[in-house]
Design a protein around this motif. Sequence first.
Motif, PDB file in Angstrom:
ATOM      1  N   ASP A   1       0.835  -1.199   0.000  1.00  0.00           N
ATOM      2  CA  ASP A   1       0.000   0.000   0.000  1.00  0.00           C
ATOM      3  C   ASP A   1       0.869   1.249   0.000  1.00  0.00           C
ATOM      4  OD1 ASP A   1      -2.256  -1.569   0.094  1.00  0.00           O
ATOM      5  OD2 ASP A   1      -2.372  -1.538   2.283  1.00  0.00           O
ATOM      6  N   CYS A   2       0.475   2.230  -0.809  1.00  0.00           N
ATOM      7  CA  CYS A   2       1.135   3.531  -0.779  1.00  0.00           C
ATOM      8  C   CYS A   2       0.773   4.215   0.535  1.00  0.00           C
ATOM      9  CB  CYS A   2       0.696   4.384  -1.966  1.00  0.00           C
ATOM     10  SG  CYS A   2       1.285   6.102  -1.896  1.00  0.00           S
TER      11      CYS A   2
ATOM     12  N   CYS B   1      -1.688   7.522  -0.391  1.00  0.00           N
ATOM     13  CA  CYS B   1      -3.047   7.402  -0.918  1.00  0.00           C
ATOM     14  C   CYS B   1      -3.661   6.024  -0.702  1.00  0.00           C
ATOM     15  CB  CYS B   1      -3.064   7.738  -2.410  1.00  0.00           C
ATOM     16  SG  CYS B   1      -2.123   6.572  -3.436  1.00  0.00           S
ATOM     17  N   GLY B   2      -2.858   5.041  -0.334  1.00  0.00           N
ATOM     18  CA  GLY B   2      -3.393   3.714  -0.076  1.00  0.00           C
ATOM     19  C   GLY B   2      -3.531   2.830  -1.293  1.00  0.00           C
ATOM     20  N   GLU B   3      -3.143   3.311  -2.480  1.00  0.00           N
ATOM     21  CA  GLU B   3      -3.219   2.490  -3.681  1.00  0.00           C
ATOM     22  C   GLU B   3      -2.139   1.411  -3.658  1.00  0.00           C
ATOM     23  OE1 GLU B   3      -5.272   2.366  -6.270  1.00  0.00           O
ATOM     24  OE2 GLU B   3      -6.592   3.892  -5.415  1.00  0.00           O
ATOM     25  N   LYS B   4      -2.399   0.311  -4.375  1.00  0.00           N
ATOM     26  CA  LYS B   4      -1.444  -0.782  -4.454  1.00  0.00           C
ATOM     27  C   LYS B   4      -0.311  -0.421  -5.414  1.00  0.00           C
ATOM     28  CE  LYS B   4      -3.611  -3.763  -1.800  1.00  0.00           C
ATOM     29  NZ  LYS B   4      -3.016  -4.267  -0.540  1.00  0.00           N
ATOM     30  N   VAL B   5       0.930  -0.580  -4.957  1.00  0.00           N
ATOM     31  CA  VAL B   5       2.102  -0.308  -5.786  1.00  0.00           C
ATOM     32  C   VAL B   5       3.083  -1.461  -5.621  1.00  0.00           C
ATOM     33  CG1 VAL B   5       1.877   2.206  -5.671  1.00  0.00           C
ATOM     34  CG2 VAL B   5       3.210   1.007  -3.935  1.00  0.00           C
TER      35      VAL B   5
ATOM     36  N   CYS C   1       4.833   6.896  -6.402  1.00  0.00           N
ATOM     37  CA  CYS C   1       3.508   6.300  -6.568  1.00  0.00           C
ATOM     38  C   CYS C   1       2.881   6.862  -7.839  1.00  0.00           C
ATOM     39  CB  CYS C   1       2.636   6.606  -5.354  1.00  0.00           C
ATOM     40  SG  CYS C   1       0.922   6.040  -5.522  1.00  0.00           S
ATOM     41  N   ARG C   2       2.441   5.988  -8.721  1.00  0.00           N
ATOM     42  CA  ARG C   2       1.867   6.446  -9.988  1.00  0.00           C
ATOM     43  C   ARG C   2       0.455   7.000  -9.813  1.00  0.00           C
ATOM     44  NH1 ARG C   2       0.510   0.794 -13.200  1.00  0.00           N
ATOM     45  NH2 ARG C   2      -0.904  -0.096 -11.645  1.00  0.00           N
ATOM     46  N   ALA C   3      -0.167   6.736  -8.680  1.00  0.00           N
ATOM     47  CA  ALA C   3      -1.525   7.225  -8.460  1.00  0.00           C
ATOM     48  C   ALA C   3      -1.542   8.656  -7.933  1.00  0.00           C
ATOM     49  CB  ALA C   3      -2.267   6.294  -7.499  1.00  0.00           C
ATOM     50  N   CYS C   4      -0.733   8.918  -6.897  1.00  0.00           N
ATOM     51  CA  CYS C   4      -0.773  10.241  -6.277  1.00  0.00           C
ATOM     52  C   CYS C   4       0.518  11.026  -6.449  1.00  0.00           C
ATOM     53  CB  CYS C   4      -1.095  10.115  -4.787  1.00  0.00           C
ATOM     54  SG  CYS C   4       0.186   9.269  -3.821  1.00  0.00           S
TER      55      CYS C   4
END
Length: 266
Positions: free
Chosen positions: A181-182, A185-189, A196-199
Amino acid sequence: MADKEKKTMSATPVTISQLTPEQQAVVMGQKAFLANITEQTWMAHRTYGTFQIPGRKDDEKYSLTEISPRTGSIDLGDKRKLDFPISAREIADDLSREINSDAGDASYFGVFVCAGEVPTEAELDRARHRLEEFYKKQVFIADQEWERTHNYMVITDVQRRAARGLGLEKEWSYEPKPLVDCPACGEKVKPGVAVCRACGAILDRAKALQFGLLPAEAGPSTPPLAGPPVPVSGDPPLSGRNVVPEASTTADAGLKPGATGPKRAK
């Protein structure tokens, strides 16, 4: 008939009580050593005990396990039992045979009994050759099964281990890696990523700087020079009489206590 009775008697285990103290000391004082050239750790449960054969570490050629003699026991009924000694060599041979036959006939997993306290280079070379041949055979079987079915379920763990051991990247040996988990943001990485590619959070600052994902950090500023100013070549040295005070402005004069404004011409 006599030969049959002779064979039966020779197969009867020798009890500890039948050995002299000197013989008991020799049998129970011997050691044997098992070498393991793979990273796989094995657990062997036998009637005379449970043994763990650890795998080698990344920076090692093999792992070494010392085997000590044990005492076996046969239940004769009526609360009677027969104790007999088991030498370390017999135990080591039994464990090696049990581990290497885990995948059926002609299987081999790189565990062998050393002739001495440590394996020789010749013993290690033979073990590596046998292990490589077994791994190649398992990969060949897996390739045939995959060509026929394209089903991950028919590929065994031993065949995947063989592909890893040979350094082969096979479609059927794909093993997904766990995600983390990031913290932002909590996204899976994937573990070990820099950003982190999400945040866009920086997860590894050193990697981000290495790959140019962050501007280079400014170096330490130059400390000011200590001591009096150095005169420029050709200028007179600065002394008490040569120093010209800065001209005071009208605004400065107005701020000083007791200062008067400029006098008017009469």
